[in-house]
Design an enzyme around this catalytic site. Structure first.
Site, mmCIF file in Angstrom:
data_model
loop_
_atom_site.group_PDB
_atom_site.id
_atom_site.type_symbol
_atom_site.label_atom_id
_atom_site.label_comp_id
_atom_site.label_asym_id
_atom_site.label_seq_id
_atom_site.Cartn_x
_atom_site.Cartn_y
_atom_site.Cartn_z
ATOM 1 N N ASP A 86 -5.419 -2.595 -0.253
ATOM 2 C CA ASP A 86 -6.435 -2.856 -1.102
ATOM 3 C C ASP A 86 -7.684 -2.856 -1.686
ATOM 4 O O ASP A 86 -8.056 -3.457 -2.847
ATOM 5 C CB ASP A 86 -5.324 -4.681 -0.975
ATOM 6 N N ASP A 137 -2.594 7.899 9.800
ATOM 7 C CA ASP A 137 -2.577 6.713 10.982
ATOM 8 C C ASP A 137 -3.741 6.268 10.848
ATOM 9 O O ASP A 137 -4.732 7.041 11.833
ATOM 10 C CB ASP A 137 -1.506 7.480 11.594
ATOM 11 N N GLY A 138 -4.333 4.833 11.049
ATOM 12 C CA GLY A 138 -5.693 4.275 11.446
ATOM 13 C C GLY A 138 -5.514 4.376 13.261
ATOM 14 O O GLY A 138 -7.039 4.493 13.765
ATOM 15 N N ASP A 156 -7.951 -4.715 9.613
ATOM 16 C CA ASP A 156 -7.138 -5.769 8.013
ATOM 17 C C ASP A 156 -5.141 -5.559 8.010
ATOM 18 O O ASP A 156 -4.799 -4.675 7.237
ATOM 19 C CB ASP A 156 -7.892 -5.297 6.896
HETATM 20 N N1 SPD Z 1 1.387 -11.734 6.914
HETATM 21 C C1 SPD Z 1 0.754 -11.739 5.787
HETATM 22 C C2 SPD Z 1 -0.549 -10.650 6.621
HETATM 23 C C3 SPD Z 1 -1.154 -9.764 5.789
HETATM 24 C C4 SPD Z 1 -2.242 -9.141 6.204
HETATM 25 N N2 SPD Z 1 -3.478 -8.260 6.019
HETATM 26 C C5 SPD Z 1 -3.510 -8.225 4.475
HETATM 27 C C6 SPD Z 1 -3.624 -7.416 3.879
HETATM 28 C C7 SPD Z 1 -5.189 -7.512 2.825
HETATM 29 N N3 SPD Z 1 -6.348 -7.044 2.726
#
Ligand code: SPD
Length: 278
Positions: A86, A137-138, A156
């Site tokens: 995102d 794939d990271g 993240d």
């Molecule tokens: N249960 C939600 C966990 C999400 C964690 N990562 C969210 C990505 C936002 N950039």
């Protein structure tokens, strides 16, 4: 019409948001990617019907994932974000003026595309000339990097299900430690102490296998299961709590909030104290 979007967070717990419009819903090669306009929390990005981020509370999560690690480094130059298609974490990384290069290693290009279309306040950061988006794939991306390639790695990750499970395991953290070298710092989202105590304990134990300094801190993210959310931070040499954290224009993170976030309530300390095999 009264349209509600729900996330079944556990067998006994649901989150419901009134939804004004479905902005996008498609099935990619990996998952269903959807963006909704909600009446309470602005736009919501959901992957396989799980909240990834909302316009209303994303700043808490992204600021707290990024700024403690980058403040610990003082002058970070090269930053890798694993997941986070995102763009919210990348946006926060770019607030640090010393940053020269950010690589976003995101599995699913459909997430990046949907966020570019519907969440420009996050994904707009991906157009910065310092940013390189690597789709794939990271874990594989990390494996081909030389030692010491990055100053910070920010994980993240979505929840530890399917392909994301490997982002919470000891082999992945060992590779992060190699890529970070002696001075680098890792931060990772590690779920809620209300619902995922054993996972947090296991992650912290796994990190201790590769890093000599390991910490845990937390923040409140209303749309995530359990609301109280943890982040794990680790390094091989760099102290994890900066003496003089950077001065940044943020909405949740501040040096004072960061210091307070490392204070763990007794029930969270208890989670960490239990045997990691339990
Ligand atoms: N249960 C939600 C966990 C999400 C964690 N990562 C969210 C990505 C936002 N950039």
């Amino acid at each position: 019409m009264d349209l509600w979007w729900t996330e079944q967070q556990t067998p006994g717990l649901r989150l419901g948001l009134r939804c004004e419009q479905v902005l996008e819903r498609r099935v990619s090669s990996y998952q269903e990617v959807a963006v909704y306009q909600t009446s309470q929390y602005g736009r919501l990005l959901a992957l396989d019907d799980m909240v990834m981020t909302t316009e209303a509370d994303e700043f808490v999560y992204h600021e707290m994932l990024v700024h403690p690690a980058l403040s610990a480094l003082g002058r970070p130059r090269r930053v890798l974000v694993v997941g986070g298609g995102d763009g919210g974490a990348v946006r926060e990384v770019l607030r640090h003026p010393s940053v020269e290069r950010v690589v976003l290693a995101e599995l699913d290009g459909a997430v990046v595309e949907a966020c570019r279309r519907h969440l420009p306040s996050l994904a707009g950061a991906l157009d910065d000339p310092r940013v390189e988006v690597c789709l794939g794939d990271g874990i594989a991306y990390l494996a081909q990097l030389p030692a010491g390639a990055f100053d910070a790695i920010l994980v993240d990750a979505p929840d530890p299900l399917g392909p994301a499970e490997g982002l919470f395991g000891a082999p992945f953290y060992a590779d992060c430690a190699r890529v970070l070298g002696e001075r680098g710092v890792l931060a990772a989202q590690t779920e809620s102490p209300f619902l995922h105590g054993p996972l947090i304990r296991a992650v912290q134990a796994a990190l201790r296998g590769s890093f000599s300094r390991v910490g845990l801190y937390w923040a409140v993210i209303p749309t995530y299961p359990g609301a109280m959310w943890t982040f794990s931070i680790a390094s091989r040499g760099t102290p994890l709590e900066a003496e003089q954290p950077a001065a940044l224009s943020t909405r949740y993170w501040s040096p004072e909030v960061q210091a307070a976030a490392f204070a763990l309530p007794p029930f969270v300390r208890q989670i960490l104290a239990e045997d990691p095999r339990s």
